[in-house]
Design a protein around this motif. Structure first.
Motif, PDB file in Angstrom:
ATOM      1  N   TRP A  18     -16.324  14.554  51.403  1.00  0.00           N
ATOM      2  CA  TRP A  18     -16.126  13.791  50.168  1.00  0.00           C
ATOM      3  C   TRP A  18     -16.468  14.620  48.938  1.00  0.00           C
ATOM      4  O   TRP A  18     -15.730  14.617  47.956  1.00  0.00           O
ATOM      5  CB  TRP A  18     -16.961  12.506  50.194  1.00  0.00           C
ATOM      6  N   GLU A  19     -17.606  15.294  48.973  1.00  0.00           N
ATOM      7  CA  GLU A  19     -18.036  16.080  47.811  1.00  0.00           C
ATOM      8  C   GLU A  19     -17.007  17.155  47.456  1.00  0.00           C
ATOM      9  O   GLU A  19     -16.696  17.363  46.291  1.00  0.00           O
ATOM     10  CB  GLU A  19     -19.398  16.730  48.056  1.00  0.00           C
ATOM     11  N   GLN A  20     -16.486  17.842  48.460  1.00  0.00           N
ATOM     12  CA  GLN A  20     -15.472  18.873  48.221  1.00  0.00           C
ATOM     13  C   GLN A  20     -14.211  18.258  47.620  1.00  0.00           C
ATOM     14  O   GLN A  20     -13.650  18.793  46.674  1.00  0.00           O
ATOM     15  CB  GLN A  20     -15.140  19.614  49.526  1.00  0.00           C
ATOM     16  N   ALA A  21     -13.779  17.140  48.179  1.00  0.00           N
ATOM     17  CA  ALA A  21     -12.591  16.454  47.660  1.00  0.00           C
ATOM     18  C   ALA A  21     -12.813  16.055  46.212  1.00  0.00           C
ATOM     19  O   ALA A  21     -11.947  16.254  45.347  1.00  0.00           O
ATOM     20  CB  ALA A  21     -12.282  15.229  48.512  1.00  0.00           C
ATOM     21  N   HIS A  22     -13.985  15.510  45.930  1.00  0.00           N
ATOM     22  CA  HIS A  22     -14.307  15.075  44.573  1.00  0.00           C
ATOM     23  C   HIS A  22     -14.344  16.257  43.613  1.00  0.00           C
ATOM     24  O   HIS A  22     -13.811  16.176  42.499  1.00  0.00           O
ATOM     25  CB  HIS A  22     -15.645  14.327  44.590  1.00  0.00           C
ATOM     26  N   ASP A  23     -14.959  17.342  44.037  1.00  0.00           N
ATOM     27  CA  ASP A  23     -15.028  18.531  43.177  1.00  0.00           C
ATOM     28  C   ASP A  23     -13.638  19.067  42.834  1.00  0.00           C
ATOM     29  O   ASP A  23     -13.407  19.536  41.721  1.00  0.00           O
ATOM     30  CB  ASP A  23     -15.841  19.636  43.844  1.00  0.00           C
ATOM     31  N   LEU A  24     -12.719  19.003  43.776  1.00  0.00           N
ATOM     32  CA  LEU A  24     -11.364  19.501  43.535  1.00  0.00           C
ATOM     33  C   LEU A  24     -10.613  18.674  42.505  1.00  0.00           C
ATOM     34  O   LEU A  24      -9.794  19.193  41.749  1.00  0.00           O
ATOM     35  CB  LEU A  24     -10.564  19.508  44.839  1.00  0.00           C
ATOM     36  N   TYR A  39      -9.667   6.472  43.999  1.00  0.00           N
ATOM     37  CA  TYR A  39      -9.674   6.211  45.438  1.00  0.00           C
ATOM     38  C   TYR A  39     -10.956   6.749  46.070  1.00  0.00           C
ATOM     39  O   TYR A  39     -11.613   6.065  46.854  1.00  0.00           O
ATOM     40  CB  TYR A  39      -8.441   6.845  46.093  1.00  0.00           C
ATOM     41  N   LEU A  40     -11.314   7.983  45.716  1.00  0.00           N
ATOM     42  CA  LEU A  40     -12.511   8.585  46.287  1.00  0.00           C
ATOM     43  C   LEU A  40     -13.759   7.779  45.935  1.00  0.00           C
ATOM     44  O   LEU A  40     -14.620   7.554  46.783  1.00  0.00           O
ATOM     45  CB  LEU A  40     -12.664  10.031  45.817  1.00  0.00           C
ATOM     46  N   ARG A  44     -16.124   5.696  48.471  1.00  0.00           N
ATOM     47  CA  ARG A  44     -17.552   6.033  48.538  1.00  0.00           C
ATOM     48  C   ARG A  44     -18.414   4.782  48.427  1.00  0.00           C
ATOM     49  O   ARG A  44     -19.400   4.649  49.140  1.00  0.00           O
ATOM     50  CB  ARG A  44     -17.887   7.017  47.425  1.00  0.00           C
ATOM     51  N   VAL A  45     -18.042   3.853  47.566  1.00  0.00           N
ATOM     52  CA  VAL A  45     -18.809   2.622  47.394  1.00  0.00           C
ATOM     53  C   VAL A  45     -18.671   1.744  48.631  1.00  0.00           C
ATOM     54  O   VAL A  45     -19.634   1.139  49.088  1.00  0.00           O
ATOM     55  CB  VAL A  45     -18.368   1.865  46.127  1.00  0.00           C
ATOM     56  N   ILE A  46     -17.483   1.706  49.210  1.00  0.00           N
ATOM     57  CA  ILE A  46     -17.243   0.886  50.400  1.00  0.00           C
ATOM     58  C   ILE A  46     -17.907   1.501  51.621  1.00  0.00           C
ATOM     59  O   ILE A  46     -18.440   0.796  52.468  1.00  0.00           O
ATOM     60  CB  ILE A  46     -15.730   0.724  50.648  1.00  0.00           C
ATOM     61  N   SER A  47     -17.904   2.823  51.728  1.00  0.00           N
ATOM     62  CA  SER A  47     -18.415   3.508  52.924  1.00  0.00           C
ATOM     63  C   SER A  47     -19.466   4.546  52.561  1.00  0.00           C
ATOM     64  O   SER A  47     -19.216   5.742  52.653  1.00  0.00           O
ATOM     65  CB  SER A  47     -17.266   4.202  53.645  1.00  0.00           C
ATOM     66  N   PRO A  48     -20.660   4.113  52.140  1.00  0.00           N
ATOM     67  CA  PRO A  48     -21.680   5.107  51.837  1.00  0.00           C
ATOM     68  C   PRO A  48     -22.040   5.914  53.081  1.00  0.00           C
ATOM     69  O   PRO A  48     -21.877   5.439  54.203  1.00  0.00           O
ATOM     70  CB  PRO A  48     -22.868   4.276  51.357  1.00  0.00           C
ATOM     71  N   THR A  49     -22.501   7.102  52.873  1.00  0.00           N
ATOM     72  CA  THR A  49     -22.831   7.990  53.981  1.00  0.00           C
ATOM     73  C   THR A  49     -24.137   7.543  54.639  1.00  0.00           C
ATOM     74  O   THR A  49     -25.182   7.556  54.000  1.00  0.00           O
ATOM     75  CB  THR A  49     -22.969   9.438  53.475  1.00  0.00           C
TER      76      THR A  49
END
Length: 63
Positions: A18-24, A39-40, A44-49
């Motif tokens: 997720w972090e990599q996708a967000h950074d891009l 979407y990201l 993230r809010v729906i599926s926290p790590t």
């Protein structure tokens, strides 16, 4: 328009990066990038790590 960055961000998200996708995607200004960015964040809010203390809240500094 080069769609490779959008595909790369979605691929990273699919792989669990997720972090990599967000950074891009976070600093791009196209409508497509805005959609993927939203979407990201929704995902993230729906599926926290689990087990990381990450609650789905990701803050951005003001631009």
């Amino acid at each position: 328009m080069n769609n490779a960055i959008y595909l790369q961000a979605l691929t990273e998200d699919q792989k669990g990066n997720w972090e990599q996708a967000h950074d891009l995607i976070q600093d791009l200004s196209s409508p497509e990038a805005a959609w993927i960015h939203a979407y990201l964040h929704r995902k993230r809010v729906i599926s926290p790590t689990p087990g990381t203390g990450i609650t789905g809240q990701v803050s951005h500094s003001p631009r």
